[in-house]
Motif scaffolding. Structure first.
Motif, short mmCIF file in Angstrom:
data_model
loop_
_atom_site.label_atom_id
_atom_site.label_comp_id
_atom_site.label_asym_id
_atom_site.label_seq_id
_atom_site.Cartn_x
_atom_site.Cartn_y
_atom_site.Cartn_z
N LYS A 7 0.81 -1.19 0.00
CA LYS A 7 0.18 0.20 0.09
C LYS A 7 0.84 1.17 -0.13
O LYS A 7 1.90 1.28 0.78
N CYS A 8 0.45 2.01 -0.80
CA CYS A 8 1.40 3.41 -0.97
C CYS A 8 0.92 4.40 0.19
O CYS A 8 -0.26 4.68 0.35
N GLU A 9 1.93 4.77 0.82
CA GLU A 9 1.74 5.98 1.96
C GLU A 9 1.33 7.08 1.59
O GLU A 9 0.83 8.00 2.23
N ASN A 10 1.80 7.32 0.19
CA ASN A 10 1.51 8.86 -0.11
C ASN A 10 0.18 8.98 -0.82
O ASN A 10 -0.47 9.95 -0.43
N CYS A 11 -0.29 8.05 -1.71
CA CYS A 11 -1.59 8.19 -2.32
C CYS A 11 -2.60 7.32 -1.81
O CYS A 11 -3.83 7.34 -2.38
N GLY A 12 -2.18 6.25 -1.16
CA GLY A 12 -3.00 5.10 -0.67
C GLY A 12 -3.53 3.83 -1.47
O GLY A 12 -4.30 3.28 -1.50
N GLU A 13 -2.62 3.95 -2.90
CA GLU A 13 -2.94 2.93 -3.86
C GLU A 13 -2.75 1.69 -3.03
O GLU A 13 -1.41 1.39 -2.61
N ASP A 14 -3.33 0.89 -3.60
CA ASP A 14 -3.27 -0.85 -3.18
C ASP A 14 -2.79 -1.41 -4.44
O ASP A 14 -3.31 -1.25 -5.54
N ILE A 27 8.07 0.63 -5.80
CA ILE A 27 7.74 1.88 -6.43
C ILE A 27 6.27 2.03 -6.33
O ILE A 27 5.60 0.89 -7.30
N CYS A 28 5.46 3.05 -6.13
CA CYS A 28 4.03 2.86 -6.33
C CYS A 28 3.88 3.14 -7.77
O CYS A 28 4.22 4.13 -8.36
N PRO A 29 2.87 2.29 -8.56
CA PRO A 29 2.62 2.38 -9.89
C PRO A 29 1.94 3.64 -10.11
O PRO A 29 1.78 3.87 -11.38
N LYS A 30 1.13 4.32 -9.24
CA LYS A 30 0.38 5.32 -9.48
C LYS A 30 1.03 6.69 -9.39
O LYS A 30 0.95 7.70 -10.27
N CYS A 31 1.71 6.83 -8.35
CA CYS A 31 2.51 8.16 -8.19
C CYS A 31 3.93 7.99 -7.82
O CYS A 31 4.68 9.22 -7.69
N LYS A 32 4.37 7.05 -8.24
CA LYS A 32 5.88 6.80 -8.13
C LYS A 32 6.56 6.84 -6.80
O LYS A 32 7.69 7.22 -6.94
N SER A 33 5.85 7.20 -5.61
CA SER A 33 6.67 7.21 -4.35
C SER A 33 7.17 6.01 -3.82
O SER A 33 6.79 4.77 -4.54
N THR A 34 8.03 6.05 -3.17
CA THR A 34 8.75 5.06 -2.56
C THR A 34 8.50 4.77 -1.07
O THR A 34 9.04 3.81 -0.48
#
Ligand SMILES: [Zn+2]
Length: 64
Positions: A7-14, A27-34
């Protein structure tokens, strides 16, 4: 190699990734956050938490 939910802590993407080892960067596939956290599922993690890579005494089997 394992299929692990994240789960991305930046945008909440699962999402899930196939990772070969614990050192692999995800890396988040949506916002590229690590800023990614693992989402543990199954009998070893039924208490609503995880060891977070630290104390593994309460989560037999996560591999840390
Ligand atoms: Zn994200």
């Amino acid at each position: 190699m394992a299929l692990i939910d994240f789960k991305c802590e930046n945008c909440g993407e699962d999402f899930f990734e196939i990772v070969n080892n614990d050192e692999e960067k995800v890396i988040c596939p949506k916002c590229k956050s690590t800023s990614i956290v693992r989402v543990y599922k199954g009998k070893f993690y039924g208490k609503g938490g995880s060891c977070g890579g630290g104390n593994c005494s309460g989560c037999n089997g996560c591999g840390h």
